[in-house]
Design a protein around this motif. Structure first.
Motif, mmCIF file in Angstrom:
data_model
loop_
_atom_site.group_PDB
_atom_site.id
_atom_site.type_symbol
_atom_site.label_atom_id
_atom_site.label_comp_id
_atom_site.label_asym_id
_atom_site.label_seq_id
_atom_site.Cartn_x
_atom_site.Cartn_y
_atom_site.Cartn_z
ATOM 1 N N THR A 1 0.472 -1.213 0.208
ATOM 2 C CA THR A 1 -0.492 -0.321 0.342
ATOM 3 C C THR A 1 0.400 1.356 -0.124
ATOM 4 O OG1 THR A 1 0.251 0.328 2.531
ATOM 5 C CG2 THR A 1 -2.280 -1.294 1.047
ATOM 6 N N SER A 2 1.975 1.206 0.989
ATOM 7 C CA SER A 2 2.877 2.610 0.569
ATOM 8 C C SER A 2 3.729 2.625 -0.449
ATOM 9 C CB SER A 2 4.162 2.081 1.997
ATOM 10 O OG SER A 2 5.182 1.406 1.176
ATOM 11 N N GLY B 1 4.428 6.338 -5.074
ATOM 12 C CA GLY B 1 4.107 6.493 -7.013
ATOM 13 C C GLY B 1 3.504 7.654 -7.124
ATOM 14 N N VAL B 2 2.090 7.998 -6.229
ATOM 15 C CA VAL B 2 1.764 9.435 -6.115
ATOM 16 C C VAL B 2 2.426 10.626 -5.786
ATOM 17 C CG1 VAL B 2 -0.110 10.845 -5.866
ATOM 18 C CG2 VAL B 2 -0.737 8.373 -5.769
ATOM 19 N N ALA B 3 2.886 10.078 -4.808
ATOM 20 C CA ALA B 3 4.038 11.152 -3.797
ATOM 21 C C ALA B 3 5.305 11.488 -5.390
ATOM 22 C CB ALA B 3 4.479 10.855 -2.300
ATOM 23 N N MET B 4 5.897 10.257 -5.534
ATOM 24 C CA MET B 4 6.736 10.448 -6.048
ATOM 25 C C MET B 4 7.053 11.880 -7.120
ATOM 26 S SD MET B 4 8.859 7.170 -5.782
ATOM 27 C CE MET B 4 10.718 7.734 -6.433
ATOM 28 N N THR B 5 5.544 11.187 -7.535
ATOM 29 C CA THR B 5 5.330 11.859 -9.456
ATOM 30 C C THR B 5 5.370 13.495 -8.830
ATOM 31 O OG1 THR B 5 4.007 9.983 -9.561
ATOM 32 C CG2 THR B 5 3.747 12.190 -11.061
ATOM 33 N N THR B 6 4.598 13.388 -7.593
ATOM 34 C CA THR B 6 4.593 14.824 -7.465
ATOM 35 C C THR B 6 6.091 15.282 -7.071
ATOM 36 O OG1 THR B 6 2.559 14.951 -5.700
ATOM 37 C CG2 THR B 6 3.706 16.117 -5.168
ATOM 38 N N ALA B 7 7.018 14.932 -6.852
ATOM 39 C CA ALA B 7 7.843 15.120 -6.163
ATOM 40 C C ALA B 7 8.792 15.878 -7.768
ATOM 41 C CB ALA B 7 9.002 14.421 -5.283
ATOM 42 N N MET B 8 8.378 14.533 -8.570
ATOM 43 C CA MET B 8 9.110 15.327 -9.967
ATOM 44 C C MET B 8 8.893 16.306 -10.552
ATOM 45 S SD MET B 8 9.090 12.332 -13.315
ATOM 46 C CE MET B 8 7.107 12.816 -13.222
ATOM 47 N N ILE B 9 7.365 16.589 -10.754
ATOM 48 C CA ILE B 9 7.079 17.897 -10.837
ATOM 49 C C ILE B 9 6.570 18.692 -10.324
ATOM 50 C CG2 ILE B 9 4.494 18.650 -11.545
ATOM 51 C CD1 ILE B 9 3.348 16.304 -12.107
ATOM 52 N N VAL C 1 3.192 11.462 2.940
ATOM 53 C CA VAL C 1 4.081 10.914 1.944
ATOM 54 C C VAL C 1 4.222 12.568 1.032
ATOM 55 C CG1 VAL C 1 3.287 9.620 0.594
ATOM 56 C CG2 VAL C 1 5.894 8.896 1.041
ATOM 57 N N ALA C 2 3.031 12.420 0.785
ATOM 58 C CA ALA C 2 2.741 13.335 -1.043
ATOM 59 C C ALA C 2 3.536 15.046 -0.038
ATOM 60 C CB ALA C 2 1.905 13.843 -0.808
ATOM 61 N N PHE C 3 3.479 15.350 1.464
ATOM 62 C CA PHE C 3 3.758 16.294 1.823
ATOM 63 C C PHE C 3 5.246 16.613 2.159
ATOM 64 C CE2 PHE C 3 6.125 18.334 5.680
ATOM 65 C CZ PHE C 3 5.842 19.571 5.264
ATOM 66 N N ILE C 4 6.250 14.560 1.653
ATOM 67 C CA ILE C 4 7.510 15.386 2.017
ATOM 68 C C ILE C 4 8.330 14.680 0.701
ATOM 69 C CG2 ILE C 4 9.421 13.134 2.758
ATOM 70 C CD1 ILE C 4 7.190 12.450 5.154
ATOM 71 N N ASN C 5 7.600 14.530 -0.133
ATOM 72 C CA ASN C 5 8.500 14.208 -1.124
ATOM 73 C C ASN C 5 8.039 15.510 -1.906
ATOM 74 O OD1 ASN C 5 8.615 11.825 -2.870
ATOM 75 N ND2 ASN C 5 7.753 11.401 -1.196
ATOM 76 N N TYR C 6 6.593 16.270 -1.960
ATOM 77 C CA TYR C 6 6.574 17.512 -2.409
ATOM 78 C C TYR C 6 7.544 18.817 -1.942
ATOM 79 C CZ TYR C 6 4.353 22.624 -2.789
ATOM 80 O OH TYR C 6 4.664 23.759 -3.402
#
Length: 273
Positions: free
Chosen positions: A99-100, A105-113, A189-194
């Motif tokens: 699940t993580s 996957g969503v979070a890492m895409t966020t980091a890339m963008i 995790v989205a916040f951390i990657n963003y």
């Protein structure tokens, strides 16, 4: 299935799989018509430093997660049904890894963008990214939560036979409690990657460490005397919730008021855009 050898066999097969993946990747450089070419030309020490700093959140996350799992494993060993509890924790950790990775996957895409937006210095795009990330996280999180809640018995049962009924029952309970934390995990995790993508590395590293170690381990230790092994299941939900609250508090301090809108969570440096 081929090597066997217990834990040693698992270690060998894991190493073999990584080496095989590396070889497959390197085959790319044997082609003539390629976009990315392998060369040490122009390589500077400064570039390596930037790479290390940018990837520090991943290193912090891996190290703190390892420490967390070591402590949680010891808590399970000290519980009433020690061996059963350890096995149940293994099941929950396996499902957690699946699940993580989906939420990551969503979070890492966020980091890339976010990295692209940083280069463009586009504040409007940053706000749009935060909105889309939150929506995607909530949708994917809702789907995963529903799946775990409904199929927890079946998933846990796949890891144990008829002689492991107690372990399956314990793992089923653990999965259902853990499922409640998926929303919070996804947002964290989205916040951390963003923030990692926006090169706010100190903020990213601090929150990454907090949510992966103290925010989960401390509640587990505090509740163990009351809930026994169940303290570990609840610690995931408590830890992710505390971290999300801390992010909101951090945004409140930066804004000097309660953050209601997406633009309150951009965490951009002064002068951005």
């Amino acid at each position: 299935l081929v090597i066997h050898g217990g834990m040693l066999g698992m270690g060998l097969t894991t190493s073999i799989s990584y080496v095989a993946a590396l070889i497959i990747m390197l085959l790319h450089f044997t082609k003539k018509d390629i976009i990315f070419k392998f060369s040490f030309k122009g390589l500077r020490i400064k570039d390596l430093g930037d790479i290390i700093v940018t990837g520090s959140s991943s290193a912090v996350g891996s190290a703190s997660s390892m420490l967390r799992n070591a402590v949680l494993n010891q808590i399970m060993v000290a519980s009433i049904m020690s061996s059963t509890a350890v096995a149940a924790l293994g099941v929950v950790n396996t499902v957690f890894n699946f699940t993580s990775s989906t939420m990551l996957g969503v979070a890492m895409t966020t980091a890339m963008i976010a990295g692209m937006i940083l280069g463009e210095q586009d504040r409007v795009a940053a706000e749009s990214l935060v909105k889309v990330t939150m929506k995607a996280t909530l949708i994917v999180g809702a789907a995963l939560t529903a799946i775990l809640m409904i199929f927890a018995d079946f998933i846990a049962g796949a890891f144990g036979g008829a002689d492991g009924a107690q372990m399956v029952a314990m793992a089923t309970k653990g999965l259902r409690i853990y499922a409640l934390s998926i929303f919070f995990y996804g947002l964290n995790v989205a916040f951390i990657n963003y923030t990692q993508g926006m090169r706010r590395m100190v903020v990213s590293d601090i929150f990454c460490f907090l949510v992966n170690f103290p925010f989960i381990v401390l509640p587990a230790l505090a509740l163990f005397g009351v809930l026994d092994a169940d303290a570990v299941w609840w610690s995931f939900l408590i830890g992710e919730s505390i971290n999300l609250v801390c992010i909101i508090v951090y945004a409140t301090i930066r804004k000097r008021g309660f953050p209601f809108r997406a633009k309150d969570y951009l965490f951009l440096r002064d002068g951005f855009g």
